[in-house]
Motif scaffolding. Structure first.
Motif, mmCIF file in Angstrom:
data_model
loop_
_atom_site.group_PDB
_atom_site.id
_atom_site.type_symbol
_atom_site.label_atom_id
_atom_site.label_comp_id
_atom_site.label_asym_id
_atom_site.label_seq_id
_atom_site.Cartn_x
_atom_site.Cartn_y
_atom_site.Cartn_z
ATOM 1 N N LYS A 15 -32.324 28.615 8.608
ATOM 2 C CA LYS A 15 -31.390 29.844 8.393
ATOM 3 C C LYS A 15 -31.748 30.785 9.293
ATOM 4 C CE LYS A 15 -30.367 29.592 3.482
ATOM 5 N NZ LYS A 15 -31.030 30.067 2.225
ATOM 6 N N CYS A 16 -32.974 31.199 9.731
ATOM 7 C CA CYS A 16 -33.154 32.431 10.340
ATOM 8 C C CYS A 16 -34.088 31.970 11.879
ATOM 9 C CB CYS A 16 -34.070 33.329 9.536
ATOM 10 S SG CYS A 16 -35.424 33.037 8.962
ATOM 11 N N LYS A 17 -34.511 30.715 11.788
ATOM 12 C CA LYS A 17 -35.342 30.190 12.977
ATOM 13 C C LYS A 17 -36.463 30.698 13.025
ATOM 14 C CE LYS A 17 -31.055 29.495 15.750
ATOM 15 N NZ LYS A 17 -30.256 29.996 16.891
ATOM 16 N N TYR A 18 -37.146 31.258 12.182
ATOM 17 C CA TYR A 18 -38.472 31.755 12.080
ATOM 18 C C TYR A 18 -39.510 30.684 11.919
ATOM 19 C CZ TYR A 18 -42.631 34.511 10.881
ATOM 20 O OH TYR A 18 -43.713 35.167 10.755
ATOM 21 N N ILE A 19 -40.498 30.720 12.873
ATOM 22 C CA ILE A 19 -41.512 29.562 12.883
ATOM 23 C C ILE A 19 -42.455 30.041 11.861
ATOM 24 C CG2 ILE A 19 -43.228 28.301 14.261
ATOM 25 C CD1 ILE A 19 -41.165 28.750 16.496
ATOM 26 N N LEU A 20 -42.819 29.047 10.883
ATOM 27 C CA LEU A 20 -43.552 29.359 9.869
ATOM 28 C C LEU A 20 -44.959 29.055 10.551
ATOM 29 C CD1 LEU A 20 -40.959 28.880 8.480
ATOM 30 C CD2 LEU A 20 -42.145 28.119 6.488
ATOM 31 N N GLY A 21 -45.865 29.780 9.647
ATOM 32 C CA GLY A 21 -47.491 29.660 10.058
ATOM 33 C C GLY A 21 -47.813 28.398 9.282
ATOM 34 N N GLU A 22 -49.115 27.970 9.735
ATOM 35 C CA GLU A 22 -49.473 26.534 9.403
ATOM 36 C C GLU A 22 -49.707 26.529 7.742
ATOM 37 O OE1 GLU A 22 -53.253 25.740 10.966
ATOM 38 O OE2 GLU A 22 -52.623 26.193 12.875
ATOM 39 N N ASP A 23 -49.891 27.510 7.106
ATOM 40 C CA ASP A 23 -50.118 27.353 5.723
ATOM 41 C C ASP A 23 -48.920 27.907 4.943
ATOM 42 O OD1 ASP A 23 -52.741 26.281 5.995
ATOM 43 O OD2 ASP A 23 -53.586 28.463 6.141
#
Ligand SMILES: [Zn+2]
Length: 69
Positions: A15-23
């Motif tokens: 949706k917002c293209k945010y890249i998530l952190g590992e956890d």
């Protein structure tokens, strides 16, 4: 603490293209769980009021994928 996937695997929110952190297991921006590993390009948004952030639709500082499939 168990990790069932390599730490190098990162997901991006469709949706917002945010890249998530590992956890992260869901998007911290929109709370969505529609995630993908199929993304390319990376933009680091430091200032959400910058023109780049506006172009990306980024509302919070963080890393965003340029292309999400
Ligand atoms: Zn999201």
């Amino acid at each position: 603490m168990s990790k069932d996937k390599p730490s190098s695997t990162k997901f991006a929110c469709r949706k917002c293209k945010y890249i998530l952190g590992e956890d992260d297991t869901k998007c911290p921006i929109c709370g969505g769980t529609d995630l993908t590993e199929e993304w390319s390009g990376l933009v680091v948004i430091l200032d959400p009021s910058s023109s780049v952030a506006e172009m990306m639709g980024a509302k919070k500082p963080g890393r965003y994928a340029i292309k999400v499939r």
